[in-house]
Write an enzyme that holds these catalytic residues in place. Sequence first.
Site, mmCIF file in Angstrom:
data_model
loop_
_atom_site.group_PDB
_atom_site.id
_atom_site.type_symbol
_atom_site.label_atom_id
_atom_site.label_comp_id
_atom_site.label_asym_id
_atom_site.label_seq_id
_atom_site.Cartn_x
_atom_site.Cartn_y
_atom_site.Cartn_z
ATOM 1 N N CYS A 342 58.620 -11.958 -68.510
ATOM 2 C CA CYS A 342 57.905 -12.478 -69.673
ATOM 3 C C CYS A 342 56.430 -12.714 -69.365
ATOM 4 O O CYS A 342 55.952 -13.856 -69.337
ATOM 5 C CB CYS A 342 58.581 -13.761 -70.129
ATOM 6 S SG CYS A 342 60.327 -13.482 -70.411
ATOM 7 N N TYR A 371 53.463 -3.912 -48.670
ATOM 8 C CA TYR A 371 53.127 -4.943 -49.659
ATOM 9 C C TYR A 371 53.980 -4.788 -50.923
ATOM 10 O O TYR A 371 53.525 -5.034 -52.027
ATOM 11 C CB TYR A 371 51.618 -4.931 -49.970
ATOM 12 C CG TYR A 371 50.791 -5.012 -48.700
ATOM 13 C CD1 TYR A 371 50.702 -6.212 -48.006
ATOM 14 C CD2 TYR A 371 50.161 -3.886 -48.173
ATOM 15 C CE1 TYR A 371 49.992 -6.285 -46.815
ATOM 16 C CE2 TYR A 371 49.447 -3.953 -46.984
ATOM 17 C CZ TYR A 371 49.366 -5.158 -46.317
ATOM 18 O OH TYR A 371 48.669 -5.237 -45.135
HETATM 19 C C1 LIG Z 1 46.719 -7.517 -43.547
HETATM 20 C C2 LIG Z 1 46.162 -7.441 -42.173
HETATM 21 C C3 LIG Z 1 46.259 -6.255 -41.439
HETATM 22 C C4 LIG Z 1 46.854 -4.981 -41.997
HETATM 23 O O1 LIG Z 1 46.058 -4.423 -42.984
HETATM 24 P P1 LIG Z 1 46.413 -2.951 -43.552
HETATM 25 O O2 LIG Z 1 45.377 -2.725 -44.571
HETATM 26 O O3 LIG Z 1 47.777 -3.029 -44.129
HETATM 27 O O4 LIG Z 1 46.332 -2.007 -42.412
HETATM 28 C C5 LIG Z 1 45.801 -6.258 -40.138
HETATM 29 N N1 LIG Z 1 45.247 -7.372 -39.590
HETATM 30 C C6 LIG Z 1 45.131 -8.523 -40.283
HETATM 31 C C7 LIG Z 1 44.518 -9.701 -39.624
HETATM 32 C C8 LIG Z 1 45.570 -8.604 -41.596
HETATM 33 O O5 LIG Z 1 45.442 -9.735 -42.272
#
Ligand SMILES: *Cc1c(COP(=O)(O)O)cnc(C)c1O
Length: 412
Positions: A342, A371
């Site tokens: 919703c 993700y």
């Molecule tokens: C999210 C994150 C990643 C991974 O990022 P990607 O874009 O998925 O490769 C690596 N290091 C840190 C500290 C993050 O917060």
Amino acid sequence: MNHFEYRKGELFAEEVPVRKLAEEYGTPLYVYSASTIRRHFKAFDSAFDGLAHMTCFSVKANSNIGVLRLMAEMGGGVDIVSGGELYRALKAGVPGEKIVYSGVGKKAHEIREALEADILMFNVESMPELERINDIALRMGKVARVSFRINPDVDPKTHPYISTGMKKNKFGLDIEHSRIAYALAQELPGIEPIGIDCHIGSQLTTIEPFLEALQKILKFYKELQAMGMDIRYLDLGGGLGITYDQEEPPHPEVFGKALSDAIKDLPLTLILEPGRVIAGNMGILVTEAQYLKSTPSKNFVIVDAAMNDLVRPALYQSFHGIGEVVQHGRAPQMYDVVGPICESSDFLARDRELPEIRQGELLAVFSAGAYGFTMASNYNSRPRTAELIVDGDKVTVARRRETYEDLVALEL
Ligand SMILES: *Cc1c(COP(=O)(O)O)cnc(C)c1O
């Protein structure tokens, strides 16, 4: 390259028809390809073959223990951002010495748990965090290895919510404060500074911001050397993008070569924290069309997957490819693909041309391996989906579907 492909009009996950998986396990359903994970991990890791390096998969991209175990089997480490991710990584068999711990808000118990696991290092993001780690390490009779996360003030030219290395972001320390931080770290008996770290953002589609950040970090590294600091690790974070739609990110090989050229003569072990580039295109979300509904302005296909299962379109207005699980060859139409939640933000695609879809047919949402499930919630009291791992013709339930009992299990 991934192992989801159409054969005679039918989508396969490796050797298994996706339709069969939906029939057996229900929808919505996450399906991951083990061969794709291995292939992506190797392509990324081997891009740095000429250097001492360690590929630490970013657990927040996909934290299923089955997925983490595949990384561990290939010799990968992990980058964690919470005690929960540490717990998962250890369960998956990742050794402490291959774990780095990032994040701006590490709590005392999380620091204690990481010290107990003897992780490689903490990527420290503030002075009070450094002091807390020092206190806890001393109380435990340990010395904590740390690097500082430098905020190099570089624009990664990606979505603002996933830009992390600009002056206005909450992450890391600017170079000025980093000087003070390293000097203090050298004095603290519970701390051993061993590295420098940065992570400037996610879904980057060009190399320039990485190189710009690297130049700033290397300049600072020389300063630290002059201060007599024994810095052995250079952690360049993650962030390399993937193709969701028309993006043309550099191939890991090109990325690896550009970075390697810049640091190859330095006595440093490089750490990389890729998430999306390894996991993004190894997963799909399978969903069933419940209703077709036309209004004067739109054709809606209402599916059984929603923003609680895959929030990226709602949160970042991001694009995910969508295709039929069984192709019928009907004429295309414009659709909004929406879920049952919703909220008007509950969509998977807007104004998308798709072959005419009928009630009960299956759709695959592509590039959902990173993700996707990790950001899923129980909003609208929707049990979270199952996650399958397909390896050749072998199917493993990596996480079973939640039940209504699961939904209320913690409510006393
Ligand atoms: C999210 C994150 C990643 C991974 O990022 P990607 O874009 O998925 O490769 C690596 N290091 C840190 C500290 C993050 O917060």
